[in-house]
Enzyme design. Structure first.
Site, PDB file in Angstrom:
ATOM      1  N   GLY A  32       0.833  -1.214   0.000  1.00  0.00           N
ATOM      2  CA  GLY A  32       0.000   0.000   0.000  1.00  0.00           C
ATOM      3  C   GLY A  32       0.851   1.240   0.000  1.00  0.00           C
ATOM      4  N   ASN A  33       0.239   2.375   0.272  1.00  0.00           N
ATOM      5  CA  ASN A  33       1.008   3.621   0.405  1.00  0.00           C
ATOM      6  C   ASN A  33       0.364   4.487   1.482  1.00  0.00           C
ATOM      7  OD1 ASN A  33      -0.933   5.553  -0.892  1.00  0.00           O
ATOM      8  ND2 ASN A  33      -0.634   4.149  -2.613  1.00  0.00           N
ATOM      9  N   ARG A  34       0.997   5.628   1.768  1.00  0.00           N
ATOM     10  CA  ARG A  34       0.603   6.445   2.921  1.00  0.00           C
ATOM     11  C   ARG A  34      -0.539   7.422   2.640  1.00  0.00           C
ATOM     12  NH1 ARG A  34       4.917   5.692   6.464  1.00  0.00           N
ATOM     13  NH2 ARG A  34       6.897   5.347   5.397  1.00  0.00           N
TER      14      ARG A  34
END
Ligand code: C5P
Length: 402
Positions: free
Chosen positions: A213-215
């Site tokens: 995923g990412n932030r």
């Protein structure tokens, strides 16, 4: 600021919520200004507000009955009637208490019940002592309300109650009127337009419990969706996992992966006038998803990544009349990379975010960004509040459709 005959408030039904602060006496003047601008003003007062100004003052100024409790009109459900009748709501003065209740969705009196039921644009003019305004609890309330598209006017610094001085004084009635007029003008700017907005990250599964995923928090896309909705658009928000809670009134499609986001966006975009791709879509996903949880004992897995569909590129290839807005997160050569993306993805507008420096971009309230467009309506690199950047994007959409 105008109270001229061409007022944007002419014929508008405005709910004026008055809460318990000494600035309530100045709100009598605000009521007068709004009436002079052609608005049909319906006043709701909290109990505490009636300690500062009598309801009869507002009744005389507006020519309408003033309500103070949900039981004022036996036989009707007053908060529901009021909520559905009004085009716009103003809360002035807005105490720390009412900001907190609005942020939390508490509905324990006529004003808060009406505002919870209503979907109209809301303007609030806070007034309180500096300690209350600066308190993290109030800051969180204001942030939550802004994220939902509420317009906050002031406060300003100056004399406060009890002989004190400082930040927390209510803005002057003329300034509140100007904000109300601006909101009234904006509230129909995108009426009749269908706008699809994406927000948040995507999660690309590795196994049933793990993902890449990412932030991204989704704040940017949700701010765009809230702003477009506040301007009267019919908004579909395609929202990635774990993103911030969207405001009411949007059509929300929740998705997990880039593939799911693609399907949702392509189907929603069919009859859309604009698509704003603010989501941080994963560029790669694991080629295979393990059926069971990957075991530590089996050693580090070999994960082969494959590209996800580039949603925006696909939309750009069959663009038609649709306005396409993209985001580009860049660490260097912002303008050149942005211009390349504008052409490569056949976009009308691209917001180039500077990322990788402390305190900006993903997960923060501000963005360091520039706006690049096809028609030269650009904005150079600067720090923006996300809702301000959302407003700049919607200004350009409105101009395109205007
Ligand atoms: O090419 P790049 O990924 O930097 O472009 C970012 C823009 O493209 C963003 O607007 C993002 O939402 C969109 N995007 C997309 N599909 C992807 C990756 C990015 O639509 N798979």
């Amino acid at each position: 600021m105008s109270t001229s005959g061409t007022s944007l408030l002419k014929g508008k039904r405005v709910l004026l919520g008055v809460t318990g602060g000494i600035a309530a006496y100045k709100v009598a003047h605000l009521a007068r200004l709004m009436v002079a601008a052609g608005a049909d003003v319906r006043v709701v007062m909290t109990d505490a507000a009636t300690r500062f100004v009598g309801p009869d003052t507002f009744a005389a100024l507006t020519g309408n009955p003033v309500h103070t409790t949900v039981w004022d009109e036996p036989g009707t459900v007053l908060h529901v009637r009021l909520a559905h009748e009004v085009d716009l709501a103003v809360v002035a003065p807005a105490t720390a208490n009412v900001l907190s209740k609005l942020a939390q969705g508490i509905a324990d009196d006529l004003l808060t019940s009406t505002l919870l039921e209503s979907r109209c644009p809301v303007v609030v003019a806070p007034a309180m002592h500096t300690g209350m305004w600066d308190h993290p609890a109030t800051c969180a309330s204001v942030e939550a309300l802004e994220a939902r598209g509420v317009t906050i006017v002031g406060p300003v610094a100056g004399p406060l109650a009890a002989g004190d001085e400082g930040m927390g004084r209510m803005s002057e009635p003329e300034e509140i009127l100007a904000a109300v007029e601006a909101v009234a003008a904006r509230s129909t700017e995108l009426a009749g337009r269908r706008i699809v907005v994406t927000a948040g990250p995507t999660h690309e599964p590795l196994d049933p419990v793990r993902f890449i995923g990412n932030r991204s928090s989704g704040r940017m896309g949700v701010a765009v969706a809230a702003e477009a909705h506040a301007r009267g658009a019919d908004v579909t928000l395609v929202l990635g996992p774990g993103a911030v809670t969207p405001p009411a009134g949007l059509h929300v499609m929740r998705v997990e992966t880039a593939e799911q986001m693609r399907d949702a966006v392509v189907s929603a975009a069919k009859d859309a006038d604009a698509v704003v791709m603010a989501a941080a879509v994963a560029d790669f996903r694991p080629e295979r998803v393990a059926e069971g949880k990957l075991k530590k004992e089996a050693g580090p897995p070999e994960v082969r990544l494959v590209p996800t569909p580039d949603i925006l590129k696909e939309l750009g290839e069959s663009k038609g009349d649709r306005v396409l807005v993209g985001f580009a997160a860049e660490t260097s050569e912002l303008e050149a990379s942005g211009r390349r993306k504008l052409l490569a993805k056949n976009l009308d507008l691209v917001v180039v975010n500077e990322v990788g420096r402390e305190g900006t971009g993903f997960g923060f309230e501000t963005n360091d960004a520039m706006i690049l467009t096809r028609d030269g309506d650009d904005e150079p690199l600067r720090t923006w509040a996300k809702r301000e950047l959302a407003a700049a994007i919607c200004d350009r959409l409105a101009k395109r459709f205007g």
